[in-house]
Design a protein around this motif. Structure first.
Motif, PDB file in Angstrom:
ATOM      1  N   ASN A 291       0.818  -1.219   0.000  1.00 43.03           N
ATOM      2  CA  ASN A 291       0.000   0.000   0.000  1.00 43.03           C
ATOM      3  C   ASN A 291       0.848   1.263   0.000  1.00 43.03           C
ATOM      4  O   ASN A 291       0.435   2.304  -0.515  1.00 43.03           O
ATOM      5  N   PHE A 292       2.009   1.188   0.622  1.00 39.98           N
ATOM      6  CA  PHE A 292       2.902   2.358   0.692  1.00 39.98           C
ATOM      7  C   PHE A 292       4.254   1.992   0.086  1.00 39.98           C
ATOM      8  O   PHE A 292       5.306   2.162   0.707  1.00 39.98           O
ATOM      9  N   SER A 293       4.197   1.507  -1.142  1.00 38.22           N
ATOM     10  CA  SER A 293       5.395   0.932  -1.754  1.00 38.22           C
ATOM     11  C   SER A 293       6.517   1.947  -1.937  1.00 38.22           C
ATOM     12  O   SER A 293       7.680   1.655  -1.653  1.00 38.22           O
ATOM     13  N   VAL A 294       6.184   3.162  -2.402  1.00 38.01           N
ATOM     14  CA  VAL A 294       7.233   4.151  -2.670  1.00 38.01           C
ATOM     15  C   VAL A 294       7.901   4.623  -1.380  1.00 38.01           C
ATOM     16  O   VAL A 294       9.135   4.524  -1.234  1.00 38.01           O
ATOM     17  N   PRO A 295       7.121   5.166  -0.401  1.00 36.99           N
ATOM     18  CA  PRO A 295       7.798   5.563   0.841  1.00 36.99           C
ATOM     19  C   PRO A 295       8.437   4.380   1.564  1.00 36.99           C
ATOM     20  O   PRO A 295       9.477   4.533   2.212  1.00 36.99           O
ATOM     21  N   TYR A 296       7.821   3.189   1.440  1.00 34.66           N
ATOM     22  CA  TYR A 296       8.411   2.022   2.102  1.00 34.66           C
ATOM     23  C   TYR A 296       9.800   1.728   1.537  1.00 34.66           C
ATOM     24  O   TYR A 296      10.739   1.459   2.299  1.00 34.66           O
ATOM     25  N   ARG A 297       9.926   1.760   0.219  1.00 29.98           N
ATOM     26  CA  ARG A 297      11.236   1.484  -0.391  1.00 29.98           C
ATOM     27  C   ARG A 297      12.257   2.533   0.027  1.00 29.98           C
ATOM     28  O   ARG A 297      13.415   2.210   0.320  1.00 29.98           O
ATOM     29  N   ILE A 298      11.829   3.800   0.058  1.00 26.09           N
ATOM     30  CA  ILE A 298      12.758   4.875   0.425  1.00 26.09           C
ATOM     31  C   ILE A 298      13.217   4.715   1.872  1.00 26.09           C
ATOM     32  O   ILE A 298      14.417   4.783   2.175  1.00 26.09           O
ATOM     33  N   LEU A 299      12.255   4.473   2.763  1.00 26.41           N
ATOM     34  CA  LEU A 299      12.590   4.404   4.180  1.00 26.41           C
ATOM     35  C   LEU A 299      13.310   3.106   4.534  1.00 26.41           C
ATOM     36  O   LEU A 299      14.202   3.100   5.382  1.00 26.41           O
ATOM     37  N   SER A 300      12.907   2.005   3.917  1.00 21.92           N
ATOM     38  CA  SER A 300      13.578   0.734   4.213  1.00 21.92           C
ATOM     39  C   SER A 300      15.019   0.744   3.721  1.00 21.92           C
ATOM     40  O   SER A 300      15.874   0.046   4.273  1.00 21.92           O
ATOM     41  N   LYS A 301      15.295   1.557   2.693  1.00 26.51           N
ATOM     42  CA  LYS A 301      16.673   1.708   2.206  1.00 26.51           C
ATOM     43  C   LYS A 301      17.418   2.828   2.938  1.00 26.51           C
ATOM     44  O   LYS A 301      18.553   3.151   2.586  1.00 26.51           O
ATOM     45  N   ARG A 302      16.748   3.417   3.951  1.00 22.61           N
ATOM     46  CA  ARG A 302      17.346   4.462   4.784  1.00 22.61           C
ATOM     47  C   ARG A 302      17.822   5.653   3.935  1.00 22.61           C
ATOM     48  O   ARG A 302      18.915   6.169   4.121  1.00 22.61           O
ATOM     49  N   TYR A 303      16.970   6.044   2.996  1.00 24.41           N
ATOM     50  CA  TYR A 303      17.270   7.145   2.078  1.00 24.41           C
ATOM     51  C   TYR A 303      18.533   6.871   1.263  1.00 24.41           C
ATOM     52  O   TYR A 303      19.137   7.794   0.710  1.00 24.41           O
ATOM     53  N   LYS A 304      18.956   5.626   1.239  1.00 23.46           N
ATOM     54  CA  LYS A 304      20.123   5.171   0.469  1.00 23.46           C
ATOM     55  C   LYS A 304      21.406   5.910   0.848  1.00 23.46           C
ATOM     56  O   LYS A 304      22.271   6.141   0.002  1.00 23.46           O
ATOM     57  N   PHE A 305      21.514   6.262   2.123  1.00 22.13           N
ATOM     58  CA  PHE A 305      22.769   6.859   2.578  1.00 22.13           C
ATOM     59  C   PHE A 305      23.925   5.886   2.392  1.00 22.13           C
ATOM     60  O   PHE A 305      25.007   6.262   1.920  1.00 22.13           O
TER      61      PHE A 305
END
Length: 660
Positions: A542-556
């Motif tokens: 349901n929240f695929s885009v923010p989930y990917r961003i946050l689960s990747k920790r903003y890709k730091f």
């Protein structure tokens, strides 16, 4: 112990865990519990000594003799070594600030070690673990009582070393080994700034002694760039140790270490060191509005970014790790906004409820043997003590009225409100996120139906050695905030200069925002995770885009790895190429080759002309004449007579010719 002896012997608070470390490391195979009880007894002494000092300062029964730095302080130093006319000294500096930190560090270390006796009892390196914990505590205490910035830096680096040893304690697991290296290397980046700051301090301020630094700063006019550069360089070190953006990436992975040690790292040692550094030399930051603004904006950025990352993690310890990063951002924001006592207040209360939450998570993991909250659920009936303690910790960190976190977080928000409306709004948003993700972890772990019946059936309450520290920390999480907030007690205790923390205008706005953040976060978490409990896959979809961003920790991490692979390595390779092909081969080896040719020419000239003609030639001539003269020395009497007659004849001819 009489008051004077309390202060004169305060160095024992730092040395006792060092002695425990040495004894446990060397004799652990010859004593009961591999020496764990030695560390516990030593830390119990340190805690009692620290409490007596702190209570004496708070009540006024313990008189601190010197005035100047933060009101009154006690200092005792000895010469460490001398260089020219400069003495490098080390010793202890006891005042309100250091005394409260002594209590925090020794209490958390004591409870962690008691808890660890049960939690780590089956570990094959049980004794070594307790040795490392005591070395870790020693390092932090050296830093806390340091009267000199060089001694502070030594404790600072020892803390970094111990974090590497503790985080990577289970080094057989690649994740733990990687996390230890990551923490060590990331914090070294910030420590480079700290080191440059120390060099600048020594060059321009002329001393490492903290009271003298304060005195010199007030008495001497320094170039404006120095007053800005010094605190900013020191803050680089604080960003590394206290995991501020962009050097925050190591702390979420630090949970790979043993859970009790994670509680120590996240509550009282490693991460507290950076905040304490800013507070210890706060007079340097006060001298530069630019530096304070940098601290405030870095802090609030860290608070918001880390809070958003805590929304999606399924690992209970990692949620708490993100929470630590965010709360450290709150502390730094308070310091940057001028809320010196507010920042230290939140550090103190945070130590209690964050240690509580980590130890509760360890209790849960000890029972169900997994970190994944989506495999838990319903554990409040199986583990009532752990549930109650975790519930109290969640209420405290979320800012529930009456608990410690409410008072300290409100002070932080008040400092931000008086400094910048934007920072205040961002911090309020971070407070809302904190309430949301902490109640999310509570609901997923302890409420609802068991999502893994096998794990649920085998879950049970932890033994007394694990639950007793939870009870102590839960009581502190409830009552410590009011005790310190009442009548500005903590501000009076650690007062900075003549001005105490003043009430901020708009306090009603601050209180309403704080309460709203708590209630909305609780309501939102309840609506998402309790009213219609979703599945993990459903939420991720349901929240695929923010989930990917946050689960990747903003890709730091990916950004840093990309930078290392595509920028750092090529640039380093180019410099290596220049160094080897041009400097080494062209310049250094070129001079060597020219020198070799010149040496050969010199050798030919030396052997062909100097040796052969000048040296050996003169020898040959002398040898030839010697051979000719040796013919006169034949040893025959008739030959000598012949030459005598010939000589006399020659003389007679000469005489006749000249006297004719």
């Amino acid at each position: 112990m009489i008051p004077d002896a309390l202060l004169q012997n305060s160095y024992l608070i730092a040395l006792m865990p060092l002695a425990a470390f040495v004894i446990i490391l060397t004799l652990r195979n010859y004593v009961g519990l591999q020496g764990a009880w030695i560390g516990v007894l030593g830390m119990l002494y340190c805690f009692i000594h620290a409490v007596l000092i702190a209570s004496g300062i708070f009540t006024g029964s313990l008189q601190l003799p010197s005035a100047g730095l933060q009101g009154h302080f006690f200092e005792s130093t000895v010469t460490w070594f001398s260089v020219g006319n400069f003495d490098f000294r080390m010793g202890v500096l006891i005042d309100g600030l250091s005394s409260i930190m002594l209590v925090v560090v020794t209490l958390i270390s004591l409870l962690v070690q008691i808890y660890s006796i049960s939690y780590m009892h089956d570990h094959k390196r049980f004794g070594r673990y307790f040795a490392y914990v005591n070395l870790f505590t020693f390092s932090m205490l050296v830093l806390v009582v340091a009267s000199d910035m060089l001694q502070f830096f030594i404790g600072w680096e020892l803390v970094g070393l111990c974090s590497y040893l503790i985080i990577g304690f289970d080094f057989e697991r690649e994740a733990a080994a990687y996390a230890g290296r990551k923490a060590f290397l990331t914090t070294r980046v910030g420590d480079l700034g700290f080191y440059l700051g120390l060099l600048t301090i020594f060059n321009y301020l002329g001393t490492f002694n903290i009271p003298l630094l304060h005195q010199n700063l007030s008495a001497v006019q320094y170039p404006p760039w120095v007053l800005t550069a010094v605190p900013l360089l020191l803050f680089c070190g604080a960003m590394g140790k206290s995991a501020q953006v962009p050097l925050h990436v190591w702390l979420p992975d630090a949970m790979e270490g043993p859970t009790p040690a994670s509680a120590l790292i996240h509550a009282a040692t490693m991460v507290a060191a950076g905040v304490y550094l800013v507070a210890r030399v706060y007079f340097l930051f006060e001298a530069s509005p630019v530096a304070l603004n940098v601290v405030a904006w870095v802090g609030v950025t860290t608070a918001v970014i880390a809070a958003t990352m805590g929304l999606v993690s399924s690992d209970i310890k990692r949620v708490l790790a993100f929470s630590t990063v965010s709360q450290l951002g709150f502390m730094m924001t308070a310091l940057g906004c001028g809320g010196y006592a507010a920042g230290m207040f939140h550090l103190t209360t945070h130590a209690a409820f964050k240690a509580l939450l980590f130890l509760c998570s360890g209790s849960v993991i000890h029972a169900v043997h997994t970190n994944d909250m989506w495999k838990m659920g319903g554990l409040k009936t199986q583990m009532p003590i752990t549930f109650t303690a975790y519930f109290i910790g969640t209420l405290a960190i979320s800012g529930c009225p009456g608990l410690s976190g409410f008072y300290s977080k409100e002070e932080v928000l008040a400092a931000a409100y008086g400094h910048s409306p934007v920072i205040f709004a961002l911090l309020s948003f971070a407070a809302f996120l904190t309430s949301f993700y902490m109640f999310r972890s509570l609901f997923l772990t302890f409420f609802g139906m068991p999502r893994d019946k096998h794990l649920f059936q085998h879950a049970h309450e932890s033994p007394l050695l694990m639950t007793a520290p939870l009870v102590v920390l839960a009581l502190l999480s409830i009552f410590a905030g009011f005790s310190f907030a009442h009548d500005n007690n903590l501000a009076r205790w650690i007062s900075w200069g003549p001005v105490l923390e003043e009430a901020h205008s708009g306090s009603n706005v601050v209180m309403y925002c704080s309460l709203s953040a708590f209630v909305l976060g609780l309501a939102g978490a309840f609506w998402v995770y309790m009213s219609q409990p979703p599945k993990y896959e459903q939420l991720a979809a349901n929240f695929s885009v923010p989930y990917r961003i946050l689960s990747k920790r903003y890709k730091f991490d990916e950004l840093y790895l990309w930078f290392i692979a595509n920028v750092y390595y090529p640039v380093s390779g180019w410099f290596a190429h220049v160094d080897y092909d041009y400097l080494d081969q062209g310049v250094v080896d070129g001079f060597g080759r020219v020198g070799k040719v010149v040496s050969k020419m010199s050798g030919v000239f030396d052997s062909g002309f100097v040796d052969r003609i000048l040296v050996d030639g003169n020898g040959d001539v002398a040898n030839w004449f010697g051979k000719q003269i040796r013919r006169l020395q034949s040893g025959l009497a008739q030959s000598y007579l012949f030459w005598m007659i010939l000589g006399l004849g020659g003389m007679m001819v000469w005489i006749a010719h000249n006297f004719k």
